[in-house]
Design an enzyme around this catalytic site. Structure first.
Site, PDB file in Angstrom:
ATOM      1  N   HIS A 478      23.892 -40.123   2.449  1.00  0.00           N
ATOM      2  CA  HIS A 478      22.537 -39.925   1.748  1.00  0.00           C
ATOM      3  C   HIS A 478      21.554 -38.995   2.444  1.00  0.00           C
ATOM      4  O   HIS A 478      20.520 -38.335   1.903  1.00  0.00           O
ATOM      5  CB  HIS A 478      22.022 -41.359   1.484  1.00  0.00           C
ATOM      6  CG  HIS A 478      22.784 -42.067   0.456  1.00  0.00           C
ATOM      7  ND1 HIS A 478      22.705 -43.288   0.137  1.00  0.00           N
ATOM      8  CD2 HIS A 478      23.363 -41.645  -0.746  1.00  0.00           C
ATOM      9  CE1 HIS A 478      23.406 -43.617  -1.077  1.00  0.00           C
ATOM     10  NE2 HIS A 478      23.643 -42.639  -1.512  1.00  0.00           N
ATOM     11  N   GLU A 715      46.018 -19.601  -1.350  1.00  0.00           N
ATOM     12  CA  GLU A 715      45.341 -20.794  -0.724  1.00  0.00           C
ATOM     13  C   GLU A 715      46.358 -21.537   0.000  1.00  0.00           C
ATOM     14  O   GLU A 715      45.839 -22.469   0.828  1.00  0.00           O
ATOM     15  CB  GLU A 715      44.527 -21.484  -1.596  1.00  0.00           C
ATOM     16  CG  GLU A 715      43.459 -20.768  -2.479  1.00  0.00           C
ATOM     17  CD  GLU A 715      43.134 -21.421  -3.564  1.00  0.00           C
ATOM     18  OE1 GLU A 715      42.139 -22.105  -3.581  1.00  0.00           O
ATOM     19  OE2 GLU A 715      43.704 -21.433  -4.543  1.00  0.00           O
ATOM     20  N   ASP A 739      40.339 -23.165   1.803  1.00  0.00           N
ATOM     21  CA  ASP A 739      41.588 -23.814   1.556  1.00  0.00           C
ATOM     22  C   ASP A 739      42.873 -23.496   2.232  1.00  0.00           C
ATOM     23  O   ASP A 739      43.701 -24.432   2.965  1.00  0.00           O
ATOM     24  CB  ASP A 739      42.243 -23.939   0.169  1.00  0.00           C
ATOM     25  CG  ASP A 739      41.311 -25.218  -0.656  1.00  0.00           C
ATOM     26  OD1 ASP A 739      41.364 -26.256  -0.067  1.00  0.00           O
ATOM     27  OD2 ASP A 739      41.164 -24.970  -1.697  1.00  0.00           O
ATOM     28  N   CYS A 786      38.086 -13.872  -1.221  1.00  0.00           N
ATOM     29  CA  CYS A 786      36.960 -14.468  -1.701  1.00  0.00           C
ATOM     30  C   CYS A 786      36.581 -15.785  -1.075  1.00  0.00           C
ATOM     31  O   CYS A 786      35.498 -16.406  -1.693  1.00  0.00           O
ATOM     32  CB  CYS A 786      37.368 -14.744  -3.270  1.00  0.00           C
ATOM     33  SG  CYS A 786      38.779 -15.753  -3.424  1.00  0.00           S
TER      34      CYS A 786
END
Length: 863
Positions: A478, A715, A739, A786
């Site tokens: 939070h 990935e 990834d 990318c």
């Protein structure tokens, strides 16, 4: 109040829970009690009652005494793994038993050989609040001897004595919540149960929880598709069960997801889930010496760059007496303190409503729900009845609930434990008659602390706060959400080094790169100020030149594209000099909605992006969800390791109608040929061929004659290693370094304890990038990047040297990337890459870039 006497269920040695080698029991996450080291092999009922549950592995049984107290007996430790071998059960769920009745026989020799321990905990696991007033430990006992005496609140014993039967009801339901029973639905569930006089419980996986307690319900760790039973006892039990079961089926404020298409996945018993202990204390180290420089790697909680001076936030110490002034006085003191904190939170919610700060409002509403949690209050009241002071009682209750959340093994739930600690601090301040003291920040303060609480951050002057870095914490806490909403750059999980930063030390907080520079030399700071001004001028010059193609000094052409998540990003990218879009994340169309977008809606959105690019190439990635990006209308089986499960292309092939709809929408974009299609999370050649067949079928059905380029995202290590094979089917390859890095290094990038160590410049990652480029080159295919590494101007020459010819970056970095590459030639980049591949670590690679004079200033990307 009534007394409940529990008899020894076994012959054996009575042992305190603290000596049990399992934190779930030793830290009393399940409840108070003791353990027995058995010398007998029959587990017997410690009192009269009813059998609530018999675990399917036969190693544990829960009884409810006549007064309502629930007693769990767990034979041995980690015995669930035996799958029932060595156990003979003599009772069934719902059976009435008398004290001394045989419940379970077990093979002591088998357990001694194959279980972690024979120690058998006896735990007061639920029911009305109960306080241990007498306990025997450190002595041998015989089955049937008095072992434990409890003081129980309520009049359950009286009704039992008069022969009255309490009304009861139950109903089985399946949890239809994609994200499981987390904080907000738990609060809704508790609100649905509280109007009823009956005691209401949830039972699942051999555990029970008070349904009127959001914390207790959340602590069950229930996930999408889990079966549970709603039980109630009391005069309005039937109505209570019906209301709560209906609320669960309706989604508890979220959209319920049908389970028809989800594969059945067996639930793991709670005992098999590895517990998360209380976070270890950070190792004390001496502070950095004056002038000593350091760079601390941490996890980005909110992006941005800040220059300022360290401001050490010290938690206010609250001394509380261990013993109270009497139960009545302590109960009144706790009630008054809760009222004060409740009023402060209600005011914060109202202010957030007025200013339309929905995230802040939701956080403080959740805090209000926790503050009214009946389990917390009951536990604290029981401790007060046993003679403890209100502060000590409240501290123990909140600490135990926080430990239970950490024990779930879920990083997000563990981060929610910080909310309980925040409320513990606020209530204890109120008990001491103190208000949270306003913190007077100097202008440009960069806050450093072990951990920051939501209430602390919300009370700081955002105009003076330049940023913060904490030793603990997580990116989805939070506090992280609040920081992002305030526009405050923030880092978390920086470790013990954060606590070494002295007050007023000059700092550079680079949250975009996850770095905190401590006490850079005065000359460097002065240079930095001059560099900031120079970079502003240079950035303006780079921007003016950004519209031109990126051509290196020797004529090598490097395409610099932009990553896009919505139409506005495409507009920004073009304005910064993007030559096309190397990655359109189509998830923006699928997330935060209750139904999937149809073909027309998708086609219109893709066309809008294509139009914004004014004819420049547009690479559209097909839907990449699953793992950390679930969809409420796409039910998937519960997975123990979702980042290795149904993600990316696997979902497209599992749900071909979704992928076919998306392919048709892309094929409708005009002009024909502007769009290319990219498939995420590819691991095998068969996956590429399957998508290619699907694409060709839809192209023919639409009369779309020209072929469409189909590429794959690299990935997975499998894709990188077999790039030469993938390139026989794929028209291009684009590397997703985020990834790829987590899979190569076997580090979950969502884990705050590991995220700071994830670095795409690790030589292992760089070697796979080179292998990808070499494999693609065999078939004349181009390779792009990318992932986040493409947005680092310092890494651009290195990537070019590895064989990359296209970079897709965030819009602000495009002018600087082009400016960094234009003066260089390909041969120099290849030499740099060769040297980088021989390094031993990511840090060594970064040092190499710095020595080569290719590292950009820390202000790069912020200008």
């Amino acid at each position: 109040m009534t007394r409940l006497t529990l008899l020894a269920p076994l012959d054996g040695w009575a042992t305190p829970l603290d000596e049990v080698p399992d934190p779930v029991f030793a830290q009393r996450m399940m409840g108070e009690g003791l353990a027995l080291d058995p010398t007998g092999a029959t587990l017997r009922a410690p009192c009269d009652g009813v059998v609530l549950t018999v675990h399917r592995a036969r190693h544990a049984v829960t009884l409810r005494a006549d007064c309502g107290v629930e007693i769990l007996m767990h034979v041995g430790l980690e015995t669930v793994a035996l799958g029932g071998r060595g156990f003979t059960v003599h009772v069934a769920e719902g059976a009435l038993v008398r004290a001394g009745d045989a419940l379970i026989d077990f093979d002591m020799d088998l357990l001694a050989r194959e279980a972690k321990s024979l120690l058998t905990p006896l735990i007061v696991a639920g029911g009305p609040a109960a306080t241990v007033v007498e306990v025997r430990t450190g002595v041998p006992v015989r089955a049937g001897e008095v072992l434990l005496t409890l003081l129980v609140q309520g009049d359950g014993a009286a009704s039992a004595a008069t022969g009255e039967r309490t009304q009861s009801a139950e109903q089985s339901v399946v949890l239809p919540l994609v994200h499981g029973l987390h904080a907000r639905p738990s609060a809704v569930l508790a609100a649905a149960a509280k109007p009823y006089a009956a005691a209401v419980f949830l039972a699942a996986q051999g555990r029970r929880a008070n349904a009127k307690s959001a914390v207790a319900a959340m602590s069950l760790g229930l996930r999408h598709g889990d079966a549970l039973t709603v039980l109630a006892e009391g005069e309005d039990a039937a109505a209570a069960v019906a209301a709560v079961a209906a609320a669960i089926s309706a989604g508890l404020g979220e959209t319920p997801v049908p389970l028809a298409e989800a594969l059945p996945v067996p639930s793991l018993p709670s005992a098999a889930v590895p517990p998360h202990d209380e976070p270890p204390a950070l190792e004390a180290q001496p502070p950095f010496a004056p002038g000593e420089t350091a760079v601390i790697r941490a996890v980005t909680a909110a992006p941005g760059l800040a220059l300022g001076r360290a401001f050490r936030l010290q938690e206010e110490e609250v001394e509380v007496p261990a013993s109270g002034l009497g139960a009545d006085a302590e109960r009144q003191a706790l009630a008054a303190a809760l009222d004060r904190v409740r009023a402060r939170l209600a005011a914060a919610v109202a202010h957030a409503e007025e200013t339309r700060q929905t995230q802040r409002r939701d956080i403080f509403q959740a805090h209000l729900a926790i503050l009214d949690d009946p389990d917390l209050l009951d536990e604290a009241q029981a401790a007060i009845a046993g003679g403890e002071a209100a502060g000590s009682a409240w501290r123990a209750a909140t600490d135990r609930s926080a430990a239970a959340l950490r024990a779930l093994g879920n990083p997000r739930m563990a981060e929610r434990a910080a909310d309980l600690i925040d409320l513990r601090r606020q209530v204890m301040l109120a008990l001491a008659g103190r208000e949270p003291q306003p913190v007077i920040l100097p202008q440009g303060a960069i806050l450093v602390a072990e951990e920051l609480m939501p209430s602390q951050l919300s009370n700081l002057d955002g105009g003076r706060l330049a940023g913060f870095c904490t030793a603990r914490g997580g990116p989805t806490s939070h506090v992280a959400i609040l920081a992002a909403s305030m526009g405050v750059p923030a880092l978390v999980a920086g470790g013990a080094a954060v606590l070494r930063i002295p007050d007023d030390a000059p700092l550079i907080l680079d949250a975009d790169r996850g770095l905190l520079h401590v006490q850079p030399p005065a000359d460097d700071l002065a240079k930095l100020e001059r560099e900031t001004a120079r970079r502003k001028v240079l950035a303006e010059a780079n921007l003016k030149a950004a519209a031109a193609d990126c051509v290196m000094a020797d004529g090598t052409r490097i395409e610099v594209y932009t990553n896009v998540g919505k139409v506005a990003d495409a507009v920004k990218g073009v304005a910064k000099g993007a030559e096309g879009c190397g990655l359109l994340r189509t998830e923006f169309l699928f997330l935060d909605r209750q139904t999937a977008p149809d073909e027309d809606e998708q086609a219109a959105q893709y066309q809008a992006v294509a139009t914004a690019l004014a004819g420049r190439p547009l690479i559209i990635r097909t839907l990449d969800v699953g793992g950390d990006k679930p969809l409420p209308y796409l039910p998937l089986p519960r997975e123990e390791n979702p980042i290795l499960g149904l993600r990316g292309v696997r979902i497209g092939l599992r749900r071909p109608e979704i992928l076919r709809t998306q392919l048709r929408a892309i094929l409708r974009v005009r002009p024909v040929g502007q769009c290319r299609i990219m498939v995420p999370m590819v691991a095998t050649l068969d996956e590429v061929r399957a998508v290619r067949d699907m694409l060709d079928h839809e192209r023919e059905a639409l009369g779309h004659a020209p072929p469409v380029q189909l590429g794959v995202m690299v990935e997975t290590p499998a894709a990188a290693v077999t790039a030469d094979q993938l390139a026989t089917e794929a028209d291009f390859l684009s590397i997703g370094t985020n990834d790829l890095t987590q899979y190569v290094l076997a580090m979950d990038r969502g884990n705050p304890d590991l995220a700071a160590r994830l670095d795409a410049l690790h030589p292992a990652v760089l070697r796979l990038i080179r292998q990808t480029a070499e494999g693609a080159a065999k078939h004349g295919r181009w390779v792009g990047v990318c992932g986040a590494l493409a947005s680092d101007p310092a890494a651009a020459p290195l990537l070019v040297g590895l064989g990359v010819t296209e970079l897709s970056a965030t819009p602000p970095t495009i002018p600087d990337i082009k400016a960094a590459l234009r003066p260089l030639d390909k041969a120099a980049c290849v030499a740099l890459a060769t040297e980088a591949l021989a390094q031993e670590s990511a840090a060594a690679v970064r040092s190499l870039l710095a020595r080569a004079g290719l590292a950009v200033a820390i202000t790069e990307g912020a200008a």
